[in-house]
Design a protein around this motif. Structure first.
Motif, PDB file in Angstrom:
ATOM      1  N   GLU A 140      10.136  43.535  87.780  1.00  0.00           N
ATOM      2  CA  GLU A 140      10.283  43.664  89.223  1.00  0.00           C
ATOM      3  C   GLU A 140      11.704  43.364  89.693  1.00  0.00           C
ATOM      4  OE1 GLU A 140       7.216  41.167  90.788  1.00  0.00           O
ATOM      5  OE2 GLU A 140       5.696  42.742  90.658  1.00  0.00           O
ATOM      6  N   THR A 141      12.453  42.589  88.931  1.00  0.00           N
ATOM      7  CA  THR A 141      13.833  42.263  89.320  1.00  0.00           C
ATOM      8  C   THR A 141      14.861  43.108  88.569  1.00  0.00           C
ATOM      9  OG1 THR A 141      13.788  40.420  87.731  1.00  0.00           O
ATOM     10  CG2 THR A 141      13.339  39.901  90.035  1.00  0.00           C
ATOM     11  N   PHE A 142      14.404  44.158  87.883  1.00  0.00           N
ATOM     12  CA  PHE A 142      15.318  45.097  87.220  1.00  0.00           C
ATOM     13  C   PHE A 142      16.274  44.371  86.271  1.00  0.00           C
ATOM     14  CE2 PHE A 142      13.386  47.957  89.854  1.00  0.00           C
ATOM     15  CZ  PHE A 142      14.069  49.109  90.196  1.00  0.00           C
ATOM     16  N   MET A 143      15.737  43.746  85.213  1.00  0.00           N
ATOM     17  CA  MET A 143      16.567  42.950  84.319  1.00  0.00           C
ATOM     18  C   MET A 143      16.899  43.663  83.008  1.00  0.00           C
ATOM     19  SD  MET A 143      15.065  39.113  85.027  1.00  0.00           S
ATOM     20  CE  MET A 143      16.538  38.260  84.466  1.00  0.00           C
ATOM     21  N   THR A 172      12.421  48.761  83.838  1.00  0.00           N
ATOM     22  CA  THR A 172      12.733  49.459  85.076  1.00  0.00           C
ATOM     23  C   THR A 172      14.219  49.322  85.379  1.00  0.00           C
ATOM     24  OG1 THR A 172      10.528  48.987  85.933  1.00  0.00           O
ATOM     25  CG2 THR A 172      12.191  49.679  87.528  1.00  0.00           C
ATOM     26  N   SER A 173      14.891  50.439  85.619  1.00  0.00           N
ATOM     27  CA  SER A 173      16.342  50.432  85.845  1.00  0.00           C
ATOM     28  C   SER A 173      16.720  51.651  86.661  1.00  0.00           C
ATOM     29  CB  SER A 173      17.095  50.457  84.513  1.00  0.00           C
ATOM     30  OG  SER A 173      16.940  51.723  83.876  1.00  0.00           O
ATOM     31  N   LYS A 174      17.984  51.718  87.023  1.00  0.00           N
ATOM     32  CA  LYS A 174      18.518  52.893  87.705  1.00  0.00           C
ATOM     33  C   LYS A 174      18.201  54.154  86.906  1.00  0.00           C
ATOM     34  CE  LYS A 174      21.386  55.442  90.278  1.00  0.00           C
ATOM     35  NZ  LYS A 174      21.096  55.826  91.670  1.00  0.00           N
ATOM     36  N   ALA A 175      18.353  54.085  85.594  1.00  0.00           N
ATOM     37  CA  ALA A 175      18.141  55.258  84.740  1.00  0.00           C
ATOM     38  C   ALA A 175      16.670  55.656  84.666  1.00  0.00           C
ATOM     39  CB  ALA A 175      18.684  54.985  83.338  1.00  0.00           C
TER      40      ALA A 175
END
Length: 318
Positions: A299-302, A253-256
């Motif tokens: 969940e912490t976008f790593m 999970t990321s901005k992209a």
């Protein structure tokens, strides 16, 4: 004093660092110290650690699932800047005096083939820097063909270095992500003629089969995203199972991924979602690894580039 830690993010399997190197003080890069997490337990540092470093300031590629391009592109990292990342990881995280295997994975930010001369030198020098940790290089590429023979030259030099300095005990990985070449063009944001197709990857690996069998099998990475194609028939038709490991991972999970509405078909909440397909691929003779991201990582976008993006956003808003 540089390198300097700008930010860090921890979870139970490791730590992501955002590091400022003196080569470019305005463009921090990401690197990661990790330990494998198997059956609810961390693999000890005495047995194995994984150090993931960047090869470029940002990335010249623009893969649709990756947050790194949001941080812009600032060119190639020097040999010193890559080794500085490793020094940060070892000095900050390594508690053991010895390690059976330190995997040094050139994969965080950047396409290594675009900076292969520096990457190969850094991985060569690595051999003498951490003898007690038994380093093993790993070169990961999307095999772009935007510059004629760039990928070919990069892989040839990498395998040549691996033979000379590591007795062939090096790893090569390709970010494949789909068996549908038109879909891969969309994923990579490249014309369909500007990256190696599976058939070209297969041809190269067949030519270098003796070197590959001497060391580690080639890993083909597939992101298990909704709608991304992993066709067992295509794998069986094109590839020799004796040369490859098929690795399936979730979408980070990321901005992209959020912006492009890319969701994962397999993750911590549905770890067995692709098991039927994985079983079919295994029946065709391939060794398949399923690597499911821990809940806290998702969940912490790593994912790659995300920490740099968050730092950039924070600085912009201050």
């Amino acid at each position: 004093m540089y390198p300097k830690i700008v930010n860090r993010m921890n979870n139970k399997t490791g730590t992501i660092f955002l590091v400022q190197v003196k080569q470019n003080l305005d463009f921090p890069v990401e690197c990661v110290f990790a330990q494998d997490y198997i059956n609810g337990k961390l693999v000890s540092q005495e047995d194995k650690i994984v150090c993931i470093i960047s090869s470029q300031f940002g990335c010249a590629m623009k893969c649709e699932y990756c947050a790194v391009p949001y941080n812009r592109f600032g060119g190639n990292l020097s040999v010193e800047s890559m080794l500085d990342q490793l020094n940060i990881l070892v000095n900050e995280c390594m508690e053991a005096d010895e390690c059976a295997k330190m995997k040094v994975h050139v994969a965080r930010e950047g396409e290594p083939s675009f900076n292969y001369k520096n990457v190969v030198i850094a991985l060569r020098e690595l051999k003498g820097l951490y003898p007690a940790f038994n380093p093993m290089p790993c070169f990961t590429t999307m095999a772009p063909d935007t510059i004629p023979k760039q990928t070919l030259n990069a892989l040839n030099e990498y395998l040549k270095m691996g033979d000379k300095y590591y007795d062939g005990e090096v790893q090569l990985q390709f970010s494949v992500n789909s068996t549908d070449e038109e879909q891969r063009a969309r994923i990579f944001n490249l014309p369909i003629t500007k990256f190696w197709h599976l058939a070209e990857i297969s041809h190269y690996c067949n030519l270098n089969a003796d070197k590959i069998k001497k060391g580690r099998l080639v890993t083909l990475n597939f992101i298990g995203a909704e709608g991304y194609t992993i066709n067992p028939d295509v794998l069986e038709e094109i590839l020799d199972p004796e040369l490859y490991v098929i690795k399936i991972t979730p979408v980070n999970t990321s901005k992209a991924s959020v912006a492009n509405k890319i969701s994962s078909a397999i993750d911590w909440s549905k770890p067995n979602a692709l098991d039927e397909q994985i079983a079919i691929i295994s029946e065709r003779g391939f060794n398949v690894i399923k690597s499911v991201t821990a809940q806290v990582e998702d969940e912490t976008f790593m994912g790659c580039g995300q920490l740099g993006f968050l730092e950039k956003e924070k600085t912009t808003n201050e």
